[in-house]
Design an enzyme around this catalytic site. Structure first.
Site, PDB file in Angstrom:
ATOM      1  N   CYS A 189      22.611  27.831  43.568  1.00  0.00           N
ATOM      2  CA  CYS A 189      23.789  28.073  44.335  1.00  0.00           C
ATOM      3  C   CYS A 189      24.044  29.691  44.147  1.00  0.00           C
ATOM      4  O   CYS A 189      24.303  30.417  45.296  1.00  0.00           O
ATOM      5  CB  CYS A 189      24.974  27.112  43.656  1.00  0.00           C
ATOM      6  SG  CYS A 189      24.810  25.684  44.129  1.00  0.00           S
ATOM      7  N   VAL A 224      36.403  24.244  48.064  1.00  0.00           N
ATOM      8  CA  VAL A 224      37.434  23.230  47.004  1.00  0.00           C
ATOM      9  C   VAL A 224      37.153  21.815  47.324  1.00  0.00           C
ATOM     10  O   VAL A 224      37.428  21.335  48.408  1.00  0.00           O
ATOM     11  CB  VAL A 224      38.748  23.786  47.139  1.00  0.00           C
ATOM     12  CG1 VAL A 224      39.662  22.409  46.176  1.00  0.00           C
ATOM     13  CG2 VAL A 224      39.078  25.065  46.678  1.00  0.00           C
ATOM     14  N   THR A 250      47.205  57.101  32.029  1.00  0.00           N
ATOM     15  CA  THR A 250      46.162  57.635  32.803  1.00  0.00           C
ATOM     16  C   THR A 250      45.134  57.938  31.848  1.00  0.00           C
ATOM     17  O   THR A 250      45.415  58.832  30.965  1.00  0.00           O
ATOM     18  CB  THR A 250      46.423  58.693  33.846  1.00  0.00           C
ATOM     19  OG1 THR A 250      47.627  58.156  34.467  1.00  0.00           O
ATOM     20  CG2 THR A 250      45.365  59.192  34.674  1.00  0.00           C
ATOM     21  N   GLY A 309      58.285  60.855  27.738  1.00  0.00           N
ATOM     22  CA  GLY A 309      57.940  62.013  27.072  1.00  0.00           C
ATOM     23  C   GLY A 309      58.997  62.635  26.441  1.00  0.00           C
ATOM     24  O   GLY A 309      60.455  62.232  26.406  1.00  0.00           O
TER      25      GLY A 309
END
EC number: 1.5.1.3
Length: 494
Positions: A376, A438, A124, A104
């Site tokens: 699934c 996996v 923000t 700033g």
């Protein structure tokens, strides 16, 4: 965008100050510190007891020769932003300063936002209406793309979130194609990031990329999972009871550490929504993800010898649109038969959004033996809050290599579509997994994928005119800036 009022912050948000401190203080190298560059008025707006900002090199821009910084430590005075950046690039600062943050005030931020040296913007986002008298221009989305956005929080009655944008093109000229058309992009194949490596981000921001949820889960399964046998005979390593959460408010969670077959995701979901169980419909569009489970050999192997090749039985789409109807074959007309769960979900969201029974289930025990593959991803619940629609999906069995990247995108897309139909905004997609596994044949490929660094998720654009869930076609959906790493081959276990 408003950033100030009467020379100070126009809101009181301890979380905002904490985010600012965390991002400007934290370094990867503990022997270094960051620099914060500010104008004189910004310096004077900091309460005396907090200045100089601790743990950082404070660089103050002023042309006033009478400015007195009381010989404070960790304070440097420069006459301009350019001279400050030049100074920080020289010894000793270049050896001791890790990152430089422009904090700033308004004029200095306006100079910096489009400067070539600006790699990232951290802000923000205040969603409440608050009076301001100091402003900066909007983020130039032709050059910057969201990397991370926190889930919204409310503090002191003010709803806000923390967002980090990264530069993906080096200049405005490079954000356009040769014809001068801005590449903010309908054709994702044309859009290539000029910036390929985003590790310049602060570590705390870099690691908040939501794709790391997936990568870290895969790594945990490979390292610590239980070795198990499975129906395909391939063998897996697995963990039980996992969760990932994706923010759908700004970008779309299509994984970037490998190319995900977006057209396949889209066509399959539209096929589900249509209620079709005919794999040939997808095959004719060049989508072959169901071929293995629709082949003559496979159907015979599970006892469905009378079933026509390509007929998957009463799978997902049938259960979504005709739950409880008697299934005969993929050619029969089921209009008006069974219970239309999808339309029931939409009706409840529109007319009874606080209902705790907004459920879409593909798990029908009486039909399981008729299916080429039992569901699934089997159960989804929808939740409405403050004009946003969120979805939590339960998946009993999750192939982390091939299936899960598809499933994340598919249910995120479904949530976005239903949100539009119901005049809501997308919120969260929560992915809950039972057996997360996996396949042993995928380990090497996944280890290659884990070595890749994520890129920014794309942004999904949906034709805003469409308000009927059955009216969507593929041309209604556009991905903005999907620039993943290359495709990684993995063979499906059948």
């Amino acid at each position: 965008m408003g950033i100030g009022k009467d020379g100070t912050l126009p809101w009181k948000l301890p979380g905002d100050l904490k985010f600012f401190k965390d991002i400007t203080v934290t370094t990867s190298d503990p022997s270094k510190k960051n620099a914060v560059v500010m104008g004189r008025k910004t310096w004077e707006s900091i309460p005396l007891k907090f200045r100089p900002l601790p743990g950082r090199l404070n660089v103050i821009l002023t042309r006033s020769g009478s400015f007195d910084f009381a010989t404070a430590e960790n304070v440097v005075i420069c006459g301009s932003l350019d001279s400050a950046l030049q100074l920080l690039a020289t010894t000793p600062y270049c050896l001791t300063v890790e990152k430089t943050f422009i904090i700033g005030g308004g004029e200095i931020l306006r100079q910096s936002l489009n400067a070539p040296a600006c790699e990232a913007i951290h802000l923000t986002d205040i969603e409440s209406s608050i009076e301001c008298d100091t402003f900066i221009p909007p983020i130039d989305l032709s050059m910057f793309h969201p990397w991370y956005s926190s889930f919204p929080v409310v503090e002191n009655g003010i709803k806000h979130s923390f967002i980090s944008f990264v530069r993906v093109t080096k200049s405005i000229a490079e954000a356009n194609d040769s014809s001068g058309k801005e590449l903010t992009g309908n054709d994702s194949k044309k859009v290539k990031f000029e910036i390929e490596n985003f590790s310049f981000l602060p570590k705390m921001i870099f690691e908040r990329h939501e794709e790391y949820q997936y990568l870290n889960l895969v790594q945990d399964i490979i390292r610590n999972g239980a070795k198990k046998n499975d129906r395909t005979g391939t063998g897996t390593v697995s963990k039980f009871g996992c969760q990932m959460r994706f923010n759908l408010r700004r970008n779309f969670p299509l994984l970037t550490t490998k190319r995900v077959f977006w057209r396949g995701v889209l066509e399959e979901l539209l096929w589900f929504i249509s209620g079709s169980t005919n794999a040939k419909v997808l095959q004719e569009k060049g989508i072959h993800i169901w071929d293995g489970n629709a082949s003559r050999q496979y159907l015979d192997s599970i006892g469905l010898t009378q079933r026509e090749e390509g007929d998957l039985g009463p799978v997902y789409g049938f259960q979504w649109r005709h739950f409880g109807a008697e299934y005969t074959d993929m050619h029969a007309d089921y209009v008006g038969k069974g219970f239309d769960q999808l339309m029931d979900v939409i009706d409840k969201i529109k007319n009874n959004p606080d209902d705790r029974r907004i459920i879409l289930s593909a798990w029908n025990p009486t039909d399981l033996k008729k299916m080429a593959l039992p569901p699934c991803h089997m159960f989804a619940q929808f939740y409405v809050e403050n004009g946003e629609l969120s979805c939590q999906m339960y998946q009993r069995s999750a192939d982390m290599g091939l299936g899960v990247p598809f499933n994340i995108a598919s249910y995120s897309l479904l949530t976005c579509m239903i949100a539009q139909v119901c005049d809501l905004s997308p919120g969260d997609f929560v992915h809950v997994i039972g057996d997360a596994h996996v396949y042993r044949t995928h380990v090497e490929a996944l280890e290659e994928q884990m070595r890749k660094q994520p890129k920014p998720f794309p942004i999904l654009k949906i034709n805003p005119v469409k308000k009927d869930i059955d009216s969507f076609v593929t041309s209604d959906f556009k991905l903005v800036r999907y620039d993943p790493h290359h495709k990684i081959e993995m063979k499906m276990a059948v």
